[in-house]
Design a protein around this motif. Structure first.
Motif, PDB file in Angstrom:
ATOM      1  N   THR A 124       0.838  -1.199   0.000  1.00  0.00           N
ATOM      2  CA  THR A 124       0.000   0.000   0.000  1.00  0.00           C
ATOM      3  C   THR A 124       0.873   1.248   0.000  1.00  0.00           C
ATOM      4  O   THR A 124       1.963   1.270   0.584  1.00  0.00           O
ATOM      5  CB  THR A 124      -0.923   0.015   1.232  1.00  0.00           C
ATOM      6  OG1 THR A 124      -0.116  -0.029   2.426  1.00  0.00           O
ATOM      7  CG2 THR A 124      -1.849  -1.189   1.213  1.00  0.00           C
ATOM      8  N   ASN A 125       0.384   2.289  -0.659  1.00  0.00           N
ATOM      9  CA  ASN A 125       1.111   3.552  -0.719  1.00  0.00           C
ATOM     10  C   ASN A 125       0.145   4.649  -1.131  1.00  0.00           C
ATOM     11  O   ASN A 125      -0.866   4.386  -1.793  1.00  0.00           O
ATOM     12  CB  ASN A 125       2.275   3.463  -1.716  1.00  0.00           C
ATOM     13  CG  ASN A 125       3.261   4.600  -1.559  1.00  0.00           C
ATOM     14  OD1 ASN A 125       3.495   5.071  -0.455  1.00  0.00           O
ATOM     15  ND2 ASN A 125       3.844   5.046  -2.658  1.00  0.00           N
ATOM     16  N   ASP A 126       0.451   5.862  -0.744  1.00  0.00           N
ATOM     17  CA  ASP A 126      -0.381   7.004  -1.113  1.00  0.00           C
ATOM     18  C   ASP A 126       0.196   7.681  -2.350  1.00  0.00           C
ATOM     19  O   ASP A 126       1.424   7.726  -2.517  1.00  0.00           O
ATOM     20  CB  ASP A 126      -0.449   8.018   0.029  1.00  0.00           C
ATOM     21  CG  ASP A 126      -1.158   7.458   1.258  1.00  0.00           C
ATOM     22  OD1 ASP A 126      -2.109   6.680   1.066  1.00  0.00           O
ATOM     23  OD2 ASP A 126      -0.750   7.793   2.384  1.00  0.00           O
ATOM     24  N   PRO A 127      -0.652   8.222  -3.221  1.00  0.00           N
ATOM     25  CA  PRO A 127      -0.129   8.973  -4.374  1.00  0.00           C
ATOM     26  C   PRO A 127       0.520  10.267  -3.924  1.00  0.00           C
ATOM     27  O   PRO A 127       0.248  10.753  -2.814  1.00  0.00           O
ATOM     28  CB  PRO A 127      -1.388   9.233  -5.210  1.00  0.00           C
ATOM     29  CG  PRO A 127      -2.520   9.191  -4.237  1.00  0.00           C
ATOM     30  CD  PRO A 127      -2.122   8.180  -3.197  1.00  0.00           C
ATOM     31  N   GLY A 129       1.121  14.113  -3.256  1.00  0.00           N
ATOM     32  CA  GLY A 129       0.162  15.194  -3.056  1.00  0.00           C
ATOM     33  C   GLY A 129       0.082  16.098  -4.275  1.00  0.00           C
ATOM     34  O   GLY A 129       1.029  16.176  -5.069  1.00  0.00           O
ATOM     35  N   ARG A 236       3.294  -0.324  -7.548  1.00  0.00           N
ATOM     36  CA  ARG A 236       4.190  -0.100  -6.395  1.00  0.00           C
ATOM     37  C   ARG A 236       5.653  -0.262  -6.801  1.00  0.00           C
ATOM     38  O   ARG A 236       6.525   0.494  -6.338  1.00  0.00           O
ATOM     39  CB  ARG A 236       3.848  -1.094  -5.275  1.00  0.00           C
ATOM     40  CG  ARG A 236       4.589  -0.802  -3.969  1.00  0.00           C
ATOM     41  CD  ARG A 236       4.083   0.478  -3.350  1.00  0.00           C
ATOM     42  NE  ARG A 236       4.794   0.825  -2.125  1.00  0.00           N
ATOM     43  CZ  ARG A 236       5.769   1.730  -2.063  1.00  0.00           C
ATOM     44  NH1 ARG A 236       6.169   2.336  -3.177  1.00  0.00           N
ATOM     45  NH2 ARG A 236       6.338   2.017  -0.917  1.00  0.00           N
ATOM     46  N   ARG A 288      -7.857   5.585  -7.483  1.00  0.00           N
ATOM     47  CA  ARG A 288      -6.710   5.304  -6.599  1.00  0.00           C
ATOM     48  C   ARG A 288      -5.539   4.757  -7.385  1.00  0.00           C
ATOM     49  O   ARG A 288      -4.384   5.117  -7.135  1.00  0.00           O
ATOM     50  CB  ARG A 288      -7.108   4.285  -5.519  1.00  0.00           C
ATOM     51  CG  ARG A 288      -8.028   4.785  -4.455  1.00  0.00           C
ATOM     52  CD  ARG A 288      -8.004   3.895  -3.219  1.00  0.00           C
ATOM     53  NE  ARG A 288      -7.953   2.480  -3.518  1.00  0.00           N
ATOM     54  CZ  ARG A 288      -9.011   1.710  -3.731  1.00  0.00           C
ATOM     55  NH1 ARG A 288     -10.222   2.250  -3.699  1.00  0.00           N
ATOM     56  NH2 ARG A 288      -8.885   0.416  -3.974  1.00  0.00           N
ATOM     57  N   GLU A 291      -4.117   7.588 -10.084  1.00  0.00           N
ATOM     58  CA  GLU A 291      -3.499   8.774  -9.487  1.00  0.00           C
ATOM     59  C   GLU A 291      -2.114   8.495  -8.921  1.00  0.00           C
ATOM     60  O   GLU A 291      -1.360   9.419  -8.636  1.00  0.00           O
ATOM     61  CB  GLU A 291      -4.402   9.340  -8.377  1.00  0.00           C
ATOM     62  CG  GLU A 291      -5.609  10.111  -8.883  1.00  0.00           C
ATOM     63  CD  GLU A 291      -5.231  11.394  -9.603  1.00  0.00           C
ATOM     64  OE1 GLU A 291      -4.102  11.894  -9.401  1.00  0.00           O
ATOM     65  OE2 GLU A 291      -6.051  11.900 -10.384  1.00  0.00           O
ATOM     66  N   ARG A 292      -1.759   7.224  -8.750  1.00  0.00           N
ATOM     67  CA  ARG A 292      -0.431   6.916  -8.208  1.00  0.00           C
ATOM     68  C   ARG A 292       0.661   7.078  -9.249  1.00  0.00           C
ATOM     69  O   ARG A 292       1.841   7.175  -8.901  1.00  0.00           O
ATOM     70  CB  ARG A 292      -0.433   5.510  -7.610  1.00  0.00           C
ATOM     71  CG  ARG A 292      -1.185   5.465  -6.296  1.00  0.00           C
ATOM     72  CD  ARG A 292      -1.399   4.071  -5.771  1.00  0.00           C
ATOM     73  NE  ARG A 292      -0.143   3.375  -5.483  1.00  0.00           N
ATOM     74  CZ  ARG A 292      -0.088   2.188  -4.880  1.00  0.00           C
ATOM     75  NH1 ARG A 292      -1.220   1.606  -4.504  1.00  0.00           N
ATOM     76  NH2 ARG A 292       1.064   1.615  -4.654  1.00  0.00           N
TER      77      ARG A 292
END
Length: 439
Positions: A124-127, A129, A236, A288, A291-292
């Motif tokens: 898991t990871n956030d895109p 900002g 990822r 989701r 956008e990464r």
């Protein structure tokens, strides 16, 4: 020193704590229900002791969780013990992955021995900002003439290849993998037929393309969770290369099959079907995932996603949702494919939203000259086909008919031919000059 001691004590308490064991209480279709475990959405549970089956939690309620298997669950039985996986899902990283082929769990399937990654990171990871993304201002040459000139792609741009089945999407991806100037290519083959995987690797991609690529494969016979997981695994891996400062190309074939996997998961979890049977989670998943990709403070991910349009309907839900998120779309048409026109790109229907930032005035003038001639020919195709068009009526149509061979030669390209971007632009400007002032 105090934080280190506290961390060691925390690990010791966790290791000494009793491990809770749940039970598989029911199996209905693809849904596995486990009682007696307190697990979160996305956590992996190992079911059975003799031949453990990994299952991911997709829904939860008081006292029970609903899971879907990541592998074949045929040997499971009701009452089998279930335990939470001791460690989170991890992804291998590093340059040693180049040239390797992985499955949806990050395990090698190419017979070249175990992986020796530089490190492991969480799946898991956030895109990045919105304000952490650097502006896209540099073109990324792909080696495909029609794309580099009429729909130029920037480093960090996200582009969709929209087409029906059998019109050359995979072949075009292989050209991009071999011809792009990116340092690393990550390729995700989602829901592909097993027969086509080896053909793509050996014939389309070839040793040269594979040497600077990481390939993640999840075939159509694998569970839906495995197919969706492969899409996020490839993303990822691309993110780790971007974080190291590299310009990476992420190619996914296809985004539609990842959406179909999410539809299967959502319906099994109890979501209501919405647009054409797709539950709401499908469209949030697309956002989701897409956008990464993109630029970051250092490095970039240029995303190229194929979208398999249902029945050649370019307004079906997944295509429509993807087009609204992506930074451009390339349309491949069956009419051009059956005529032997490769790549079967329709330049009038294809758009790069960043074209004006990646080109100068002279290049835009050459683009416009060719597009106007093509549009004039397309608008009068019926008259031309029945012989009702009279020469001299429209100078642009006259130019299109007079130089049709030169236009066709520019728009087509052999599968094994790679054209540098500067040569492609020179050829376009020469063609624009040939079409003359009428264009």
């Amino acid at each position: 020193m105090r934080p280190a001691i506290e961390a060691a004590l925390h690990r010791a308490r966790r290791s000494a704590a009793p491990h809770r064991v749940g039970r598989l209480s029911s199996m209905v279709g693809l849904s596995l229900e486990v009682t007696g475990l307190d697990a979160a959405i996305g956590e992996v549970i190992m079911i059975d002791d003799a031949a453990p089956v990994a299952a991911e939690v997709v829904a939860a309620s008081t006292g029970r969780v609903r899971c879907m298997p990541l592998t074949n669950p045929s040997a499971l039985r009701v009452g089998a013990p279930a335990r939470r996986q001791a460690h989170p899902s991890l992804v291998p990283t590093g340059a040693t992955l180049l040239g390797r082929v992985l499955d949806g769990l990050g395990r090698p399937i190419d017979g070249l021995g175990p992986l020796r990654p530089s490190s492991w990171v969480s799946l898991t990871n956030d895109p990045p900002g919105p304000l952490e993304r650097t502006p896209i201002a540099t073109a990324l040459p792909l080696g495909v003439r029609v794309l580099d000139t009429l729909t130029p792609v920037g480093r960090g741009q996200r582009l969709g290849l929209f087409a029906g089945s059998g019109v050359g999407k995979s072949s075009l991806l292989s050209m991009i993998a071999r011809g792009s100037t990116a340092e690393v290519t990550v390729i995700a083959l989602i829901g592909e037929r097993g027969r086509e995987v080896r053909e793509f690797l050996e014939h389309d991609l070839g040793p040269e393309g594979l040497a600077r690529s990481v390939v993640v494969v999840s075939t159509s016979d694998e569970p839906a969770l495995m197919r969706l997981r492969a899409a996020f695994l490839a993303t990822r891996i691309a993110e780790t290369f971007r974080d190291d400062g590299a310009d990476c190309v992420l190619m996914m074939d296809s985004l539609t099959r990842a959406a179909a996997a999410q539809r299967e998961i959502g319906l099994t979890a109890g979501e209501p079907p919405a647009t054409r049977g797709y539950p709401p989670s499908t469209f949030s998943m697309l956002a989701r995932l897409l956008e990464r990709a993109g630029p970051a403070k250092s490095g970039s991910i240029t995303g190229i996603y194929t979208v398999l349009v249902d029945g050649d309907d370019h307004n079906e839900p997944v295509a429509d949702a993807a087009r609204s998120i992506l930074d451009g779309h390339i349309v491949l048409t069956r009419e051009l494919a059956v005529a032997g026109h490769f790549p079967a790109v329709d330049p009038l229907a294809s758009v790069s939203r960043l074209s004006s930032r990646l080109t100068d005035a002279e290049q835009r003038a050459a683009q416009t000259a060719l597009r106007r001639v093509l549009a004039a020919r397309a608008g009068s195709r019926d008259l031309i086909d029945v012989g009702a068009y009279h020469a001299g009526t429209n100078p642009r149509i006259d130019a299109a008919l007079r130089h049709s061979d030169a236009i066709e030669a520019f728009l087509t390209q052999r599968l094994d031919e790679l054209v540098p971007a500067d040569r492609a632009w020179a050829e376009l400007q020469g063609l624009a000059a040939l079409l003359g002032a009428a264009a």
